[in-house]
Design an enzyme around this catalytic site. Sequence first.
Site, PDB file in Angstrom:
ATOM      1  N   GLY A  36     110.456  98.557  11.377  1.00 36.42           N
ATOM      2  CA  GLY A  36     111.591  98.083  10.587  1.00 36.42           C
ATOM      3  C   GLY A  36     111.260  98.139   9.109  1.00 36.42           C
ATOM      4  N   SER A 110     106.509 102.166   9.800  1.00 32.28           N
ATOM      5  CA  SER A 110     106.548 103.370  10.653  1.00 32.28           C
ATOM      6  C   SER A 110     107.943 103.989  10.661  1.00 32.28           C
ATOM      7  CB  SER A 110     106.064 103.060  12.071  1.00 32.28           C
ATOM      8  OG  SER A 110     106.616 101.899  12.627  1.00 32.28           O
TER       9      SER A 110
END
Lengths: 203, 203
Positions: A36, A110
């Site tokens: 996130g 990520s």
Amino acid sequence: MAEPKASNLTWHGGHVDAERRAALLGHRAACLWFTGLSGSGKSTLSTAVEAALVARGVQAYVLDGDNVRMGLNSDLGFAPADRAENIRRIGEVARLFVDSGAVVLTAFISPYRADRAAARALLPDRFVEVFVDPGLAVAEARDPKGLYKRARAGEIPSFTGVSAPYEAPEHPELRVDTGALSLAESVDAVLAHLQSQGIIPAP
Amino acid sequence: MAEPKASNLTWHGGHVDAERRAALLGHRAACLWFTGLSGSGKSTLSTAVEAALVARGVQAYVLDGDNVRMGLNSDLGFAPADRAENIRRIGEVARLFVDSGAVVLTAFISPYRADRAAARALLPDRFVEVFVDPGLAVAEARDPKGLYKRARAGEIPSFTGVSAPYEAPEHPELRVDTGALSLAESVDAVLAHLQSQGIIPAP
């Protein structure tokens, strides 16, 4: 590098196997991959889930941006190739923890689907992608480190969500809206999912 | 690399602390760093110690040359800089396992004192250096992978103990002569040391 890469190596088969570890620990191994935006609550949520799991006797451990960046990945910067290598190594370390029987939680932005898919491929049947998603507006309003403000002022190049893409998960195992849910509710949502999948027993 | 390295990062303090993990697991965390020549018995001994520890309820896990080389360190070869980076990453991963409360065992030749000292520095009061030392003659006579034979024939450049140095530990916590001791005796020697140090309880 003139010398050959490692070759003719074999994965050791003599180690304690996964079934035995699971039987002794009383839970299955898994990787909870929290992804996130900055400010979405990945670190807070993963740490709270870790504490809740440990309180239930689960061998749980968080890998996060700060502790891994300071140690294993202290040689990496934020250029694209370094970001990919950062995520690759985290996936490999998560694999080792899963192989040890643990529930490992990773808390990294990520932002790229390809990187997350590569981590998932390392962890067949063990990868639980948790999309921590309060929406950009909430994450930016939180701005715990003042990074969005600096990014909007042009002081941080390639800031995810502002000047660099965040590729949202298309089929995460779980999506947690930390804008709508309290921290306790968010933790419960994760634990309920782990129970439903038979990863941890009912309390 | 034009972009700056990670800066202004802080080690997360909100994680479950070491005392709580030790209380829940029933043992202290430690890194057993096995070092010795190819053929000395590091892999066999560390795997047998892992099995013995797990049988006693200890959260134990082996990192070894084969499984780490195939995964985390698959990008590294055998040039000097790569060998140093290999050992650096292993030390950092061992630190994460120790932070998780585990007894992590590493089984790598790790021929250089400086590299082992760097790993020790990452793990204050948790580092147990185990010198697996049957002597070169015994290790070479075993030659399980035929590597000494190839090295003596000049087919492997920089082979530790033949054409590259092995810097023996000067003050290891434990030295195990796997030429004189059986495997069971060697395992017992390691377990006795861990008990004497209060890392694991008496059985």
